[in-house]
Design a protein around this motif. Sequence first.
Motif, PDB file in Angstrom:
ATOM      1  N   ALA A 143     127.281  58.651   7.788  1.00  0.00           N
ATOM      2  CA  ALA A 143     128.192  59.687   8.271  1.00  0.00           C
ATOM      3  C   ALA A 143     127.402  60.829   8.905  1.00  0.00           C
ATOM      4  O   ALA A 143     127.795  61.371   9.952  1.00  0.00           O
ATOM      5  N   ALA A 144     126.268  61.174   8.292  1.00  0.00           N
ATOM      6  CA  ALA A 144     125.450  62.273   8.822  1.00  0.00           C
ATOM      7  C   ALA A 144     124.969  61.965  10.238  1.00  0.00           C
ATOM      8  O   ALA A 144     124.915  62.856  11.093  1.00  0.00           O
ATOM      9  N   ALA A 145     124.627  60.716  10.492  1.00  0.00           N
ATOM     10  CA  ALA A 145     124.189  60.349  11.853  1.00  0.00           C
ATOM     11  C   ALA A 145     125.311  60.563  12.854  1.00  0.00           C
ATOM     12  O   ALA A 145     125.071  60.969  13.999  1.00  0.00           O
ATOM     13  N   GLY A 146     126.541  60.299  12.441  1.00  0.00           N
ATOM     14  CA  GLY A 146     127.688  60.566  13.311  1.00  0.00           C
ATOM     15  C   GLY A 146     127.786  62.042  13.658  1.00  0.00           C
ATOM     16  O   GLY A 146     128.049  62.421  14.810  1.00  0.00           O
ATOM     17  N   ALA A 147     127.544  62.904  12.655  1.00  0.00           N
ATOM     18  CA  ALA A 147     127.579  64.349  12.908  1.00  0.00           C
ATOM     19  C   ALA A 147     126.462  64.760  13.865  1.00  0.00           C
ATOM     20  O   ALA A 147     126.664  65.599  14.744  1.00  0.00           O
ATOM     21  N   VAL A 148     125.285  64.169  13.699  1.00  0.00           N
ATOM     22  CA  VAL A 148     124.162  64.491  14.587  1.00  0.00           C
ATOM     23  C   VAL A 148     124.511  64.099  16.027  1.00  0.00           C
ATOM     24  O   VAL A 148     124.273  64.861  16.975  1.00  0.00           O
ATOM     25  N   ALA A 149     125.096  62.922  16.177  1.00  0.00           N
ATOM     26  CA  ALA A 149     125.502  62.477  17.525  1.00  0.00           C
ATOM     27  C   ALA A 149     126.529  63.430  18.121  1.00  0.00           C
ATOM     28  O   ALA A 149     126.420  63.826  19.286  1.00  0.00           O
ATOM     29  N   ALA A 150     127.525  63.814  17.327  1.00  0.00           N
ATOM     30  CA  ALA A 150     128.571  64.716  17.837  1.00  0.00           C
ATOM     31  C   ALA A 150     127.991  66.080  18.195  1.00  0.00           C
ATOM     32  O   ALA A 150     128.331  66.673  19.226  1.00  0.00           O
ATOM     33  N   TYR A 192     133.891  67.040  11.552  1.00  0.00           N
ATOM     34  CA  TYR A 192     134.537  68.346  11.369  1.00  0.00           C
ATOM     35  C   TYR A 192     133.509  69.448  11.082  1.00  0.00           C
ATOM     36  O   TYR A 192     133.697  70.608  11.462  1.00  0.00           O
ATOM     37  N   LEU A 193     132.418  69.075  10.416  1.00  0.00           N
ATOM     38  CA  LEU A 193     131.384  70.069  10.085  1.00  0.00           C
ATOM     39  C   LEU A 193     130.678  70.597  11.334  1.00  0.00           C
ATOM     40  O   LEU A 193     130.202  71.733  11.347  1.00  0.00           O
ATOM     41  N   VAL A 194     130.601  69.772  12.385  1.00  0.00           N
ATOM     42  CA  VAL A 194     129.894  70.218  13.598  1.00  0.00           C
ATOM     43  C   VAL A 194     130.843  70.474  14.773  1.00  0.00           C
ATOM     44  O   VAL A 194     130.480  71.157  15.729  1.00  0.00           O
ATOM     45  N   ARG A 195     132.033  69.897  14.715  1.00  0.00           N
ATOM     46  CA  ARG A 195     133.056  70.122  15.747  1.00  0.00           C
ATOM     47  C   ARG A 195     134.395  70.288  15.022  1.00  0.00           C
ATOM     48  O   ARG A 195     135.160  69.342  14.867  1.00  0.00           O
ATOM     49  N   PRO A 196     134.673  71.514  14.558  1.00  0.00           N
ATOM     50  CA  PRO A 196     135.875  71.729  13.739  1.00  0.00           C
ATOM     51  C   PRO A 196     137.156  71.583  14.566  1.00  0.00           C
ATOM     52  O   PRO A 196     137.697  72.555  15.090  1.00  0.00           O
ATOM     53  N   TYR A 197     137.629  70.364  14.628  1.00  0.00           N
ATOM     54  CA  TYR A 197     138.808  70.010  15.438  1.00  0.00           C
ATOM     55  C   TYR A 197     140.092  70.472  14.746  1.00  0.00           C
ATOM     56  O   TYR A 197     140.111  70.749  13.540  1.00  0.00           O
ATOM     57  N   ARG A 198     141.159  70.533  15.542  1.00  0.00           N
ATOM     58  CA  ARG A 198     142.439  70.950  14.972  1.00  0.00           C
ATOM     59  C   ARG A 198     143.267  69.767  14.502  1.00  0.00           C
ATOM     60  O   ARG A 198     144.098  69.858  13.620  1.00  0.00           O
ATOM     61  N   HIS A 199     143.010  68.623  15.162  1.00  0.00           N
ATOM     62  CA  HIS A 199     143.926  67.503  14.987  1.00  0.00           C
ATOM     63  C   HIS A 199     143.116  66.211  14.902  1.00  0.00           C
ATOM     64  O   HIS A 199     142.165  66.029  15.673  1.00  0.00           O
ATOM     65  N   CYS A 200     143.509  65.342  14.012  1.00  0.00           N
ATOM     66  CA  CYS A 200     142.827  64.053  13.889  1.00  0.00           C
ATOM     67  C   CYS A 200     143.849  62.930  14.002  1.00  0.00           C
ATOM     68  O   CYS A 200     144.916  62.986  13.377  1.00  0.00           O
ATOM     69  N   LEU A 201     143.533  61.938  14.832  1.00  0.00           N
ATOM     70  CA  LEU A 201     144.385  60.753  14.960  1.00  0.00           C
ATOM     71  C   LEU A 201     143.646  59.557  14.357  1.00  0.00           C
ATOM     72  O   LEU A 201     142.444  59.397  14.582  1.00  0.00           O
ATOM     73  N   VAL A 202     144.372  58.752  13.608  1.00  0.00           N
ATOM     74  CA  VAL A 202     143.749  57.600  12.949  1.00  0.00           C
ATOM     75  C   VAL A 202     144.489  56.337  13.352  1.00  0.00           C
ATOM     76  O   VAL A 202     145.724  56.260  13.230  1.00  0.00           O
TER      77      VAL A 202
END
Lengths: 326, 326
Positions: free
Chosen positions: A118-125, A152-162
């Motif tokens: 998951a952390a790698a995903g945050a680094v990429a974002a 969310y920790l690096v790009r605090p979005y308002r809305h999430c679609l799953v």
Amino acid sequence: MSHEIRILTETQLRATLDLDLPLIDRVETAFAALARGGVVMPPVLSMHLPQVNGEVDVKTAWVPGLEGFALKVSPGFFDNPTLGLSSLNGLMVLLSASTGLVQAVFLDNGYLTDLRTAAAGAVAARHLAPEVRVCGIMGTGVQARLQARAAYLVRPYRHCLVWGRDPEKARACAADIARATGARAQATHDPEALVRRSQLVITTTPSTQPILRAEWLHPGLHITAMGSDQAGKAELEPEAVARADLYVCDRVSQCETMGELRAARAAGLMADEPPELGQVILGEVAGRRSAEEVTICDLTGTGVQDTAIATYALEATGGAGTLIET
Amino acid sequence: MSHEIRILTETQLRATLDLDLPLIDRVETAFAALARGGVVMPPVLSMHLPQVNGEVDVKTAWVPGLEGFALKVSPGFFDNPTLGLSSLNGLMVLLSASTGLVQAVFLDNGYLTDLRTAAAGAVAARHLAPEVRVCGIMGTGVQARLQARAAYLVRPYRHCLVWGRDPEKARACAADIARATGARAQATHDPEALVRRSQLVITTTPSTQPILRAEWLHPGLHITAMGSDQAGKAELEPEAVARADLYVCDRVSQCETMGELRAARAAGLMADEPPELGQVILGEVAGRRSAEEVTICDLTGTGVQDTAIATYALEATGGAGTLIET
């Protein structure tokens, strides 16, 4: 000369370690080290056990400047759920980078892998995503939830679609993400609409057929594809990989055998050597250059992430666990 | 679902496990399984760390019919003695062969490897050596002592000769062998005389240059070469390998990259595919056919030996060690 080895269980690790910015920073530092050179990261040892519907992967990486290096054993035995057991298990061993002595054994059942992935995903974002109002998550498993939290920790979005094949699971996943982040989150049955509405899409499935089409790409989109980690898996249409303004690998040698690059190359695309995430972190390769670019990051999971999380875990857990004198 | 993992230290393992015939039989059974088929044994994961004068090898093998399989981590950090530490360390992890769950962690610092390596020497001698009055040991380390003990269990010789580059170490080794076996044992400065007088010679050195010449071979000799386990090492003159009536590998794919077969092939010899020890055990290939033959067994160390010793160790140690609930 005897020495002490610390044994930590999943329960003890969960009590101390969670997905947060310091942990993400450590994984980012490890990717930078990988690009800087001096890292020794052998190819993944992969063991296929068709007799028992199982597989075992072993990853390791020695990273200059870190006191320890991890060796991770990841078994996946896919008939386990019929016995009430998890398919994925395993442990990490942390060895001294200077003497090879075992320092710690993390009986984590894959928890540290979940975190470092998951952390790698945050680094990429952090390095590639534009400003994000809507984050799209494809897949409904553990990584769907953790990637949404990491983003969310690096790009605090308002809305999430799953989106997921099972609408019930997609709803449950969206509810969990809303609880964990505070963002609005909802399930959708339409992957195309999810991609078109999102500025950041994270694919987290074990799919062997593309779930994200090239024609859905739009200006100002970043995609992190982290589901494919084996030859035979692929989440993105090869044309999507080719059409991106920037395509970045965690490790080229891995992505071309078990990531999205494999299928793209098989389709006759992407003949050039793409850059790696660590080069973007170091500034050797430009990341996102404008709000309109389409960027893709292909994550297959690397030994340096395991070494980063294991050395971090030993520090963070302090005196917890069982000490064995050997 | 939680389960218990047993942690055993080197001290606890030494208190229970020693080199004996039941242990040798288990290693023999594992070689037979390897020849019978169905074993999954990936290539060794080898990590070279020149920055710290170290290396790490990872071996594993899944063997049909065994409840567990081992994954062994063997670090060798060769500057450790300057710190008062052993060069070789490491651990074995025993996983369930049906679920992949970790069953045990053996913090053995290489002790189980020592045992299973010596046991393979005994298996080779049992199937290939003639009657032995004199056993010659080349090298003076831990394996010199253990191989001499292992050989004595299957070929109770009267006399043991020990050669090493350092006469003092050779004398100490001979004294240890005499104490452990009850045989007469003495050091010699003359490797040629050692080979000419012996019916069984075991080479146990890390030499990169041949220490045993082809011209020393004589009728009624078996040689087990177990020192070479890496490309670059070699103990036998390539012509010796070619001149033997029967040359047997523990695993051909390993011997041709890191055993005596590598140097022999490099010298343009041994083009054919040699048999493996397990085939001799199963009777698929004849072992020694007369008292006069010259036979050679090339041992590089295999994952099936690790799986054999680890499953045996879990049984043999009963309730010892520390149980960790995970």
